[in-house]
Motif scaffolding. Structure first.
Motif, PDB file in Angstrom:
ATOM      1  N   LEU A 384       0.832  -1.213   0.000  1.00 19.55           N
ATOM      2  CA  LEU A 384       0.000   0.000   0.000  1.00 19.55           C
ATOM      3  C   LEU A 384       0.866   1.263   0.000  1.00 19.55           C
ATOM      4  N   ARG A 406      -7.031   9.708  -4.764  1.00 18.79           N
ATOM      5  CA  ARG A 406      -6.766   8.315  -5.182  1.00 18.79           C
ATOM      6  C   ARG A 406      -6.048   7.558  -4.067  1.00 18.79           C
ATOM      7  N   LYS A 409      -8.364   6.760  -1.239  1.00 19.48           N
ATOM      8  CA  LYS A 409      -9.225   5.640  -1.635  1.00 19.48           C
ATOM      9  C   LYS A 409      -8.478   4.313  -1.485  1.00 19.48           C
ATOM     10  N   MET A 410      -7.220   4.342  -1.892  1.00 15.30           N
ATOM     11  CA  MET A 410      -6.373   3.147  -1.753  1.00 15.30           C
ATOM     12  C   MET A 410      -6.328   2.695  -0.298  1.00 15.30           C
ATOM     13  N   SER A 412      -8.354   3.539   2.105  1.00 17.22           N
ATOM     14  CA  SER A 412      -9.697   3.201   2.550  1.00 17.22           C
ATOM     15  C   SER A 412     -10.079   1.788   2.112  1.00 17.22           C
ATOM     16  N   ARG A 413      -9.732   1.445   0.881  1.00 24.28           N
ATOM     17  CA  ARG A 413     -10.121   0.144   0.335  1.00 24.28           C
ATOM     18  C   ARG A 413      -9.318  -1.000   0.975  1.00 24.28           C
ATOM     19  N   ARG A 414      -8.031  -0.773   1.163  1.00 25.71           N
ATOM     20  CA  ARG A 414      -7.174  -1.892   1.583  1.00 25.71           C
ATOM     21  C   ARG A 414      -7.039  -2.041   3.103  1.00 25.71           C
ATOM     22  N   ARG A 415      -7.146  -0.922   3.824  1.00 28.03           N
ATOM     23  CA  ARG A 415      -7.001  -1.022   5.272  1.00 28.03           C
ATOM     24  C   ARG A 415      -8.182  -0.388   6.006  1.00 28.03           C
ATOM     25  N   GLY A 416      -8.829   0.601   5.377  1.00 25.94           N
ATOM     26  CA  GLY A 416      -9.869   1.348   6.068  1.00 25.94           C
ATOM     27  C   GLY A 416      -9.244   2.565   6.726  1.00 25.94           C
TER      28      GLY A 416
END
Lengths: 432, 92
Positions: A384, A406, A409-410, A412-416
């Motif tokens: 990440l 972006r 979002k990365m 947020s998507r992978r770890r929150g």
């Protein structure tokens, strides 16, 4: 030999055992060191960084004679992703050359030299002598039983310096068997390269070198670390993986090392090199809570045997040396008082607590459990962080605010986002 | 580079008796994971399927102790080799 009685017998000729022996011999005590290898150092392995402090207190300016490799002038920390790394480091000429901070060393050469210093101080060094058990009388350790023909040796006190596996401490009942989450299984290769190539690749002057600590996705989600150190005419490349994670994730350290050699950030540094030796060893990882009782009736424990390793700073041999010196000094005082009982040797524990050894381990006491229970640091963040860095620096027509979004979002998507904030907050608390 | 080629670079003075052994093969026979096999950095352990036994080649042991710790059943009798025997590192 059974008639002879030493003041102290030291089991194991590593940095802890040898410095304990030197400290005692310098004060005039009769000391024997028993080493199971053909020579001191022949069984000894570490990543390869040795600090000036505290050995220079015992042997002033030792580095002017000792077989050290390169004075480390730059310490790098790399977070490896699959395609590269992001990193930082500190380079300073104040790390060298007058009074270097640390060097890369080979234990097989360095410990052998240290054992010669011990002999010059009056220590009797017995090699090819495996200690099979401790001799005990009325609950007090009074000597050792060895693999030698005439194998029992008596002493007022035994210094247990038999390393991370310390079968002697186990048999003494001081600690139960080591748990798989308290040690890392490590492997290393020595890869030879001409000195000029090393100077070029690491951007250093002759005699100076670089250390790189490696974190990241190469451990395949396991708790583990890697390292790359420049020696005079070789590179030490290795890694350690928590034994419980090796079992849990069904990993092989030798495979991970082979993959690490092919990593795009590592491959160019070792290209054209020839592997000279392959080594394996356990590293204590349990930290403060894994340290057993360090002294008792007629015995003290030092170095890896006492699990004295500060993993965050990859410091071990300096803790070993400090513990050896403090144990040696305690025994010298015990000899003056003629008291080798647990009470007479208790000063060692207190001295260790008052020194940087236990202070540092105590500071990081929450670290081992936290890392073990936070797999995101090994299976999410490395990739990440590298992807985020790559996104940020890639010019592709998107504005910087768009880039920022972006990246968020990365995360947020992978770890929150909440998880990431909590990891940062917890990290601060765990290491404070 | 193959592991066997790396091990070929290491100097050993092998004893004629093993310093490592399985305490009870019946326990190994019931052990599903057999983590000793993958855990060993020198590929000293193997599962002999015909007899369903776990075998060790002590001659190439690097004396790290990983098998001793990783065995979930404490079923490995692990000692150091006798004095002077075993692995002898050039670099360390």
């Amino acid at each position: 030999m059974a008639d002879e009685k030493f003041d102290a017998i030291v089991v194991g000729a590593g940095p802890a055992g040898l410095t304990a022996a030197i400290a005692m011999a310098q004060a005039g005590l009769e000391v024997a060191v028993l080493e199971r290898g053909a020579f001191a150092g022949s069984k000894n392995v570490m990543g390869g960084i040795f600090y000036r402090h505290p050995l220079d207190q015992l042997l002033p300016e030792f580095w002017k004679q000792a077989p050290v490799e390169r004075a480390i002038v730059e310490q790098r920390y790399w977070l490896l992703g699959p395609n590269g790394h992001m990193g930082g480091g500190v380079r300073s000429q104040s790390f060298a050359p007058e009074t270097p901070n640390c060097w890369s060393v080979f234990r097989s050469k360095f410990d052998r030299w240290l054992s010669e210093q011990a002999e010059q101080a009056g220590v009797m060094l017995l090699t090819e002598a495996t200690v099979e058990s401790l001799l005990q009388e009325n609950g007090k350790v009074v000597g050792v039983h060895t693999s030698l023909d005439d194998g029992d040796l008596n002493a007022e006190v035994v210094v247990i310096a038999d390393g991370v596996n310390s079968l002697l401490l186990r048999d003494l009942g001081v600690h139960p068997e080591i748990k798989p989450n308290q040690v890392a299984s490590s492997v290393k290769e020595i890869i030879s390269l001409p000195a000029e190539k090393i100077a070029d690749r690491f951007n250093v002057e002759p005699g100076q070198g670089v250390s790189i600590e490696l974190f990241g996705s190469f451990t395949q989600g396991a708790v583990g670390l890697g390292f790359l150190y420049s020696n005079q005419e070789s590179i030490s490349l290795g890694l350690g993986i928590l034994v419980s994670d090796l079992a849990r994730l069904k990993l092989k350290t030798s495979d991970i090392l082979e993959a690490l050699k092919e990593h795009p950030s590592i491959r160019p540094l070792i290209a054209g090199g020839k592997t000279e030796e392959y080594l394996a060893h356990l590293i204590p990882e349990g930290g403060y809570h894994a340290v057993p009782r360090v002294s008792g009736e007629g015995w003290v424990a030092v170095g890896d045997a006492a699990m004295l390793v500060d993993n965050l700073h990859r410091e071990g041999s300096n803790l070993a040396v400090k513990s050896g010196i403090l144990a040696g000094q305690t025994i010298v005082r015990a000899k003056e008082k003629g008291d080798f009982s647990a009470a007479g040797l208790a000063g060692y524990q207190q001295a260790l607590e008052a020194s940087f050894v236990m202070k540092d381990l105590k500071k990081y006491r929450r670290l081992p459990h936290w890392l073990e229970s936070s797999p995101q640091f090994f299976n999410i963040y490395p990739e990440l962080m590298n992807d985020a860095g790559t996104e940020f620096l890639t010019v592709d027509g998107a504005g910087k605010r768009e880039k920022q979004n972006r990246i968020l979002k990365m995360v947020s998507r992978r770890r929150g986002l909440w998880g990431a904030v909590m990891d940062a907050v917890k990290g601060g608390l765990k290491l404070k | 580079m193959k592991l066997e080629d790396k091990l070929f670079l290491v100097t050993f003075n092998a004893d004629n008796q093993s310093h490592i052994s399985v305490k009870d093969q019946a326990i190994c026979a019931q052990c599903r994971e057999k983590p000793c096999i993958n855990g060993c950095p020198a590929d000293c352990w193997e599962h002999e399927k015909e007899k369903n036994e776990v075998l060790v080649s002590f001659e190439g042991c690097l004396e790290c102790g990983t098998c001793r710790i990783i065995c979930p059943h404490g079923n490995i009798d692990w000692k150091y080799p006798r004095g002077g025997f075993g692995v002898k590192y050039k670099f360390g």
